[in-house]
Write a protein that holds these residues in place. Structure first.
Motif, PDB file in Angstrom:
ATOM      1  N   SER A  48       0.836  -1.204   0.000  1.00  0.00           N
ATOM      2  CA  SER A  48       0.000   0.000   0.000  1.00  0.00           C
ATOM      3  C   SER A  48       0.869   1.250   0.000  1.00  0.00           C
ATOM      4  CB  SER A  48      -0.934   0.010   1.217  1.00  0.00           C
ATOM      5  OG  SER A  48      -0.206   0.164   2.426  1.00  0.00           O
ATOM      6  N   VAL A  49       2.135   1.095   0.400  1.00  0.00           N
ATOM      7  CA  VAL A  49       3.052   2.243   0.434  1.00  0.00           C
ATOM      8  C   VAL A  49       4.366   1.979  -0.305  1.00  0.00           C
ATOM      9  CG1 VAL A  49       2.132   3.243   2.553  1.00  0.00           C
ATOM     10  CG2 VAL A  49       3.913   1.509   2.700  1.00  0.00           C
ATOM     11  N   VAL A  50       4.722   0.706  -0.481  1.00  0.00           N
ATOM     12  CA  VAL A  50       5.963   0.329  -1.168  1.00  0.00           C
ATOM     13  C   VAL A  50       5.608  -0.279  -2.514  1.00  0.00           C
ATOM     14  CG1 VAL A  50       8.012  -1.145  -1.091  1.00  0.00           C
ATOM     15  CG2 VAL A  50       7.173  -0.075   1.011  1.00  0.00           C
ATOM     16  N   ASN A  51       6.309   0.125  -3.566  1.00  0.00           N
ATOM     17  CA  ASN A  51       6.014  -0.379  -4.901  1.00  0.00           C
ATOM     18  C   ASN A  51       6.423  -1.845  -5.034  1.00  0.00           C
ATOM     19  OD1 ASN A  51       5.226   2.236  -5.553  1.00  0.00           O
ATOM     20  ND2 ASN A  51       7.257   2.783  -6.300  1.00  0.00           N
ATOM     21  N   PRO A  52       5.534  -2.700  -5.545  1.00  0.00           N
ATOM     22  CA  PRO A  52       5.895  -4.107  -5.756  1.00  0.00           C
ATOM     23  C   PRO A  52       7.102  -4.217  -6.679  1.00  0.00           C
ATOM     24  CG  PRO A  52       3.540  -3.761  -6.067  1.00  0.00           C
ATOM     25  CD  PRO A  52       4.160  -2.408  -5.966  1.00  0.00           C
ATOM     26  N   PRO A  53       8.185  -4.841  -6.257  1.00  0.00           N
ATOM     27  CA  PRO A  53       9.381  -4.912  -7.096  1.00  0.00           C
ATOM     28  C   PRO A  53       9.198  -5.785  -8.331  1.00  0.00           C
ATOM     29  CG  PRO A  53       9.650  -6.256  -5.126  1.00  0.00           C
ATOM     30  CD  PRO A  53       8.373  -5.497  -4.941  1.00  0.00           C
ATOM     31  N   VAL A  54       8.351  -6.812  -8.213  1.00  0.00           N
ATOM     32  CA  VAL A  54       8.124  -7.736  -9.321  1.00  0.00           C
ATOM     33  C   VAL A  54       6.857  -8.513  -9.014  1.00  0.00           C
ATOM     34  CG1 VAL A  54       9.419  -9.698  -8.349  1.00  0.00           C
ATOM     35  CG2 VAL A  54       9.329  -9.383 -10.841  1.00  0.00           C
ATOM     36  N   THR A  55       6.282  -9.145 -10.020  1.00  0.00           N
ATOM     37  CA  THR A  55       5.092  -9.971  -9.822  1.00  0.00           C
ATOM     38  C   THR A  55       5.386 -11.391 -10.302  1.00  0.00           C
ATOM     39  OG1 THR A  55       4.127  -9.596 -12.015  1.00  0.00           O
ATOM     40  CG2 THR A  55       3.665  -7.946 -10.302  1.00  0.00           C
ATOM     41  N   PRO A  56       4.584 -12.376  -9.878  1.00  0.00           N
ATOM     42  CA  PRO A  56       4.817 -13.750 -10.346  1.00  0.00           C
ATOM     43  C   PRO A  56       4.821 -13.868 -11.865  1.00  0.00           C
ATOM     44  CG  PRO A  56       3.296 -13.758  -8.489  1.00  0.00           C
ATOM     45  CD  PRO A  56       3.525 -12.321  -8.852  1.00  0.00           C
ATOM     46  N   TYR A  57       3.902 -13.153 -12.534  1.00  0.00           N
ATOM     47  CA  TYR A  57       3.848 -13.225 -13.993  1.00  0.00           C
ATOM     48  C   TYR A  57       5.074 -12.589 -14.625  1.00  0.00           C
ATOM     49  CZ  TYR A  57       2.126 -12.731 -18.776  1.00  0.00           C
ATOM     50  OH  TYR A  57       1.992 -12.790 -20.139  1.00  0.00           O
ATOM     51  N   MET A  58       5.543 -11.486 -14.070  1.00  0.00           N
ATOM     52  CA  MET A  58       6.768 -10.859 -14.577  1.00  0.00           C
ATOM     53  C   MET A  58       7.952 -11.806 -14.466  1.00  0.00           C
ATOM     54  SD  MET A  58       6.686  -6.948 -13.184  1.00  0.00           S
ATOM     55  CE  MET A  58       5.304  -5.856 -13.490  1.00  0.00           C
ATOM     56  N   LEU A  59       8.059 -12.485 -13.340  1.00  0.00           N
ATOM     57  CA  LEU A  59       9.156 -13.443 -13.156  1.00  0.00           C
ATOM     58  C   LEU A  59       9.102 -14.525 -14.222  1.00  0.00           C
ATOM     59  CD1 LEU A  59       9.245 -13.909  -9.264  1.00  0.00           C
ATOM     60  CD2 LEU A  59      11.006 -12.847 -10.694  1.00  0.00           C
ATOM     61  N   SER A  60       7.888 -15.025 -14.473  1.00  0.00           N
ATOM     62  CA  SER A  60       7.717 -16.074 -15.476  1.00  0.00           C
ATOM     63  C   SER A  60       8.105 -15.576 -16.868  1.00  0.00           C
ATOM     64  CB  SER A  60       6.260 -16.541 -15.475  1.00  0.00           C
ATOM     65  OG  SER A  60       6.007 -17.431 -16.529  1.00  0.00           O
ATOM     66  N   GLU A  61       7.645 -14.382 -17.222  1.00  0.00           N
ATOM     67  CA  GLU A  61       7.958 -13.827 -18.537  1.00  0.00           C
ATOM     68  C   GLU A  61       9.436 -13.463 -18.653  1.00  0.00           C
ATOM     69  OE1 GLU A  61       5.449 -13.058 -21.483  1.00  0.00           O
ATOM     70  OE2 GLU A  61       5.471 -14.927 -20.346  1.00  0.00           O
ATOM     71  N   SER A  62      10.026 -12.983 -17.567  1.00  0.00           N
ATOM     72  CA  SER A  62      11.448 -12.636 -17.596  1.00  0.00           C
ATOM     73  C   SER A  62      12.309 -13.866 -17.858  1.00  0.00           C
ATOM     74  CB  SER A  62      11.856 -11.983 -16.276  1.00  0.00           C
ATOM     75  OG  SER A  62      13.215 -11.610 -16.304  1.00  0.00           O
ATOM     76  N   ARG A  63      11.953 -14.978 -17.241  1.00  0.00           N
ATOM     77  CA  ARG A  63      12.691 -16.224 -17.487  1.00  0.00           C
ATOM     78  C   ARG A  63      12.508 -16.680 -18.929  1.00  0.00           C
ATOM     79  NH1 ARG A  63      10.897 -17.632 -12.163  1.00  0.00           N
ATOM     80  NH2 ARG A  63       9.085 -18.705 -13.059  1.00  0.00           N
ATOM     81  N   ARG A  64      11.286 -16.542 -19.439  1.00  0.00           N
ATOM     82  CA  ARG A  64      10.992 -16.996 -20.803  1.00  0.00           C
ATOM     83  C   ARG A  64      11.676 -16.126 -21.850  1.00  0.00           C
ATOM     84  NH1 ARG A  64       7.234 -16.192 -24.896  1.00  0.00           N
ATOM     85  NH2 ARG A  64       6.239 -14.471 -23.797  1.00  0.00           N
ATOM     86  N   LEU A  65      11.673 -14.796 -21.623  1.00  0.00           N
ATOM     87  CA  LEU A  65      12.180 -13.858 -22.619  1.00  0.00           C
ATOM     88  C   LEU A  65      13.627 -13.444 -22.391  1.00  0.00           C
ATOM     89  CD1 LEU A  65       9.037 -11.525 -22.733  1.00  0.00           C
ATOM     90  CD2 LEU A  65       9.654 -13.288 -24.410  1.00  0.00           C
TER      91      LEU A  65
END
Length: 242
Positions: A48-65
């Protein structure tokens, strides 16, 4: 007699241990559920005050791409018309519901499930805390977490996080990266037409383009631009613009 009693106790001990296994499993399962709930509650408060550094989907796409393009942009650094366009496209009643748009759900049911009814709040929960897919487990967790996010986060925060975690092309996350990718400008410099086109490619960013819009995307973008102007005029944008 004493020997017989001791023998019976020895025979009963293994049987009792076997009977206790389900209870132990249930106790550990309950503990794990409590731990998971506590972690999720902590993350909801934290983000609610700290920006999410990454999301599960981002991690998945980062590994793929092999990497992603993403730059976090505070809502103050995003053209206001972009926020209005996203809300007009995805959740026009965002300011008036508590996480679930019952009218949209009824309309989706009446339409035979052909249209979506997920609110921005639900999509934020899915993108930040869960995984993509249509499993019943994910939908149940989404339904449980959405009211909590609505309770803890402000409407403005929900829109801000959504615009920064949404996918706008393969490996392109957040409106700032999308604005630079498609138009060569920052999120702050998006025009009304550009903002509407970015909103128009959702929820199929891999199948649509904001810089080379199909006839469908152009029609949808025009409708979104009108919708963005409407919610500004009738006050339905007030909850995230104040």
């Amino acid at each position: 007699m004493a020997r017989r009693s001791r023998a019976k106790k020895k025979e009963a001990a293994p049987l009792q241990a076997i009977r206790d296994v389900p209870r132990r499993v249930l106790r550990w399962a309950f503990r794990l559920i409590l731990i998971a709930a506590a972690v999720l509650a902590g993350l909801i408060v934290l983000f609610s005050v700290v920006n999410p550094p990454v999301t599960p989907y981002m991690l998945s796409e980062s590994r793929r791409l092999g990497g992603l393009e993403r730059t976090w942009a505070p809502i103050e650094d995003i053209a206001p018309v972009m926020a209005r366009s996203v809300v007009a496209a995805e959740d026009a009643n965002f300011c008036t519901h508590w996480g679930f748009d019952l009218k949209a759900i009824k309309a989706a049911i009446a339409d035979g499930g052909e249209r979506g009814a997920s609110t921005l709040s639900q999509q934020v929960v899915k993108n930040v805390y869960l995984w993509h897919g249509r499993t019943y487990t994910r939908k149940l967790l989404e339904a449980l977490l959405t009211p909590v996010v609505e309770l803890v986060w402000s409407k403005r925060r929900i829109v801000e996080v959504y615009m920064n975690v949404a996918e706008f092309d393969e490996g392109i996350f957040g409106v700032d990266a999308a604005a630079r990718h498609y138009f060569g400008v920052s999120a702050a410099d998006l025009s009304a037409t550009q903002a509407a086109r970015l909103a128009a490619i959702l929820p199929d960013p891999k199948g649509r383009s904001a810089s080379r819009p199909s006839d469908f995307v152009q029609r949808r973008a025009r409708g979104i631009a009108d919708g963005a102007a409407t919610i500004r005029a009738d006050g339905r944008a007030a909850c995230f613009e104040s």
